[in-house]
Design a protein around this motif. Structure first.
Motif, PDB file in Angstrom:
ATOM      1  N   LEU A 128       0.671  -0.971   0.129  1.00 21.28           N
ATOM      2  CA  LEU A 128       0.058   0.025   0.243  1.00 21.28           C
ATOM      3  C   LEU A 128       0.817   1.220  -0.132  1.00 21.28           C
ATOM      4  CD1 LEU A 128      -2.778  -0.941   2.587  1.00 21.28           C
ATOM      5  CD2 LEU A 128      -2.880  -1.435  -0.081  1.00 21.28           C
ATOM      6  N   VAL A 129       1.874   1.306   0.878  1.00 20.57           N
ATOM      7  CA  VAL A 129       2.713   2.295   0.997  1.00 20.57           C
ATOM      8  C   VAL A 129       3.408   2.868  -0.243  1.00 20.57           C
ATOM      9  CG1 VAL A 129       4.563   3.773   2.206  1.00 20.57           C
ATOM     10  CG2 VAL A 129       3.096   2.281   3.595  1.00 20.57           C
ATOM     11  N   PRO A 130       4.131   2.122  -0.833  1.00 21.15           N
ATOM     12  CA  PRO A 130       4.486   2.414  -2.157  1.00 21.15           C
ATOM     13  C   PRO A 130       3.640   2.895  -3.357  1.00 21.15           C
ATOM     14  CG  PRO A 130       5.641   0.651  -1.397  1.00 21.15           C
ATOM     15  CD  PRO A 130       4.518   0.588  -0.704  1.00 21.15           C
ATOM     16  N   VAL A 167       5.573   0.659 -10.035  1.00 24.50           N
ATOM     17  CA  VAL A 167       5.439  -0.823 -10.129  1.00 24.50           C
ATOM     18  C   VAL A 167       4.451  -1.548  -9.476  1.00 24.50           C
ATOM     19  CG1 VAL A 167       6.811  -3.038 -10.416  1.00 24.50           C
ATOM     20  CG2 VAL A 167       7.891  -0.726 -11.024  1.00 24.50           C
ATOM     21  N   PRO A 168       3.478  -2.304  -9.862  1.00 23.33           N
ATOM     22  CA  PRO A 168       2.586  -2.752  -8.890  1.00 23.33           C
ATOM     23  C   PRO A 168       3.356  -4.152  -8.046  1.00 23.33           C
ATOM     24  CG  PRO A 168       2.105  -3.453 -11.105  1.00 23.33           C
ATOM     25  CD  PRO A 168       3.020  -2.367 -11.217  1.00 23.33           C
ATOM     26  N   TRP A 169       2.609  -4.481  -7.149  1.00 25.39           N
ATOM     27  CA  TRP A 169       3.283  -5.205  -6.084  1.00 25.39           C
ATOM     28  C   TRP A 169       3.493  -6.648  -6.734  1.00 25.39           C
ATOM     29  CZ3 TRP A 169       0.750  -9.707  -4.854  1.00 25.39           C
ATOM     30  CH2 TRP A 169      -0.597  -9.933  -5.068  1.00 25.39           C
ATOM     31  N   TYR A 170       2.453  -7.149  -7.608  1.00 23.09           N
ATOM     32  CA  TYR A 170       2.439  -8.489  -8.409  1.00 23.09           C
ATOM     33  C   TYR A 170       3.749  -8.628  -9.431  1.00 23.09           C
ATOM     34  CZ  TYR A 170      -0.932  -5.730 -11.109  1.00 23.09           C
ATOM     35  OH  TYR A 170      -1.573  -4.960 -11.514  1.00 23.09           O
ATOM     36  N   GLU A 171       4.226  -7.336  -9.703  1.00 24.46           N
ATOM     37  CA  GLU A 171       5.289  -7.183 -10.723  1.00 24.46           C
ATOM     38  C   GLU A 171       6.609  -6.878  -9.975  1.00 24.46           C
ATOM     39  OE1 GLU A 171       4.216  -4.775 -13.950  1.00 24.46           O
ATOM     40  OE2 GLU A 171       2.532  -5.932 -14.534  1.00 24.46           O
ATOM     41  N   ALA A 172       6.608  -6.518  -8.815  1.00 24.54           N
ATOM     42  CA  ALA A 172       7.816  -6.221  -8.077  1.00 24.54           C
ATOM     43  C   ALA A 172       8.759  -7.158  -8.061  1.00 24.54           C
ATOM     44  CB  ALA A 172       7.591  -5.877  -6.649  1.00 24.54           C
ATOM     45  N   GLY A 173       8.588  -8.536  -8.102  1.00 23.86           N
ATOM     46  CA  GLY A 173       9.707  -9.655  -7.990  1.00 23.86           C
ATOM     47  C   GLY A 173      10.269  -9.661  -9.578  1.00 23.86           C
TER      48      GLY A 173
END
Length: 289
Positions: free
Chosen positions: A149-151, A166-172
């Motif tokens: 949420l914060v980023p 960058v969405p969380w599901y693409e951060a990896g």
């Protein structure tokens, strides 16, 4: 065995039975018993035994017979006074009002609301392990929710950095200051050092409180999962630690449910959780319904 039957060796004499059953001491005397002439009185007068005589006959009959169908003795009040009522009341399960909490959940654990419908924590050692596992998952979930949420909120507020938006599901898949593989191996090494020590602390509390490299550094003695020391820089544990433990478990459980919601939302809707909070795109009503 009946009023006049049974083993003669286990009964009073027939004359005694007749005197007891037929002299008016029991209204349930069988029909074949007729008033018998008194052994010491004329037949025209009925014998009315004294209180002492009645008690003696009663004691003779009750001591000689296992079953006592003749002599009635009221023992209700005696039994009531001789017994002590012991009521064991189960603890109420707060998660389901009206139900009882399992016996192995006594309320001593933070956040214990009596929830264990499958009985997974009946073994004390297993229950202790589950508690530590829950604490770790709570803390990971709280960090994960904050990291999602914060980023995203900061990027939408206009703050820029490498990887902003960058969405969380693409951060990896995103390459930061080092290749993804190098970060992954580093994490394995660090977790491989920390997790076995945490496991040893669960099995033998306090056994890993001393720093293996800098032996002069050590943690104060405390409950498993709450080491304190350098992990409590603000000294909050010196106050009401029970209240803080309860707040941590409650927020951690909420964070785990939030992560499940994030996973489900990603499979159903496009975008991040923050995208779902924003107003819908302007357009025809069918686009914003």
């Amino acid at each position: 065995s009946g009023l006049c039957g049974g083993n003669p060796a286990d009964q009073p004499s027939r004359a005694v039975w007749k005197r007891i059953a037929c002299d008016g001491l029991d209204t349930r005397a069988p029909s074949h018993c007729k008033p018998q002439p008194s052994l010491h009185h004329p037949t025209t007068h009925h014998h009315h035994p004294s209180h002492q005589h009645t008690m003696a006959l009663s004691m003779m009959a009750s001591s000689a017979m296992v079953a006592r169908p003749v002599v009635r003795v009221r023992t209700t009040s005696t039994r009531a006074m001789g017994r002590t009522a012991l009521n064991v009341v189960a603890r109420n399960a707060a998660w389901a009002p009206g139900s009882d909490a399992p016996g192995h959940l006594d309320g001593s654990l933070a956040g214990d609301f009596g929830f264990d419908p499958l009985g997974l924590g009946t073994d004390p050692e297993t229950l202790s392990y589950y508690r530590q596992a829950e604490i770790v998952h709570c803390r990971f979930a709280m960090l994960g929710v904050a990291g999602i949420l914060v980023p995203d909120i900061a990027a939408k507020a206009g703050i820029s950095w490498a990887g902003a938006g960058v969405p969380w599901y693409e951060a990896g898949e995103f390459s930061y200051f080092a290749p993804t593989g190098a970060i992954f191996v580093t994490q394995i090494l660090m977790m491989g050092f920390a997790e076995p020590r945490r496991w040893m602390d669960i099995k033998n509390p306090g056994s890993v409180n001393k720093d293996p490299v800098f032996s002069t550094n050590s943690l104060p003695a405390g409950s498993v999962g709450y080491p304190g020391g350098i992990f409590d820089p603000f000294g909050w544990a010196k106050n009401d630690i029970k209240s803080l433990q309860l707040k941590e478990v409650k927020n951690g459980r909420l964070a785990m449910m939030a992560m499940l919601g994030f996973y489900a939302q990603h499979q159903v809707c496009d975008g991040t959780p923050v995208d779902q909070w924003l107003p819908p795109n302007p357009g025809p009503p069918d686009n914003s319904a």
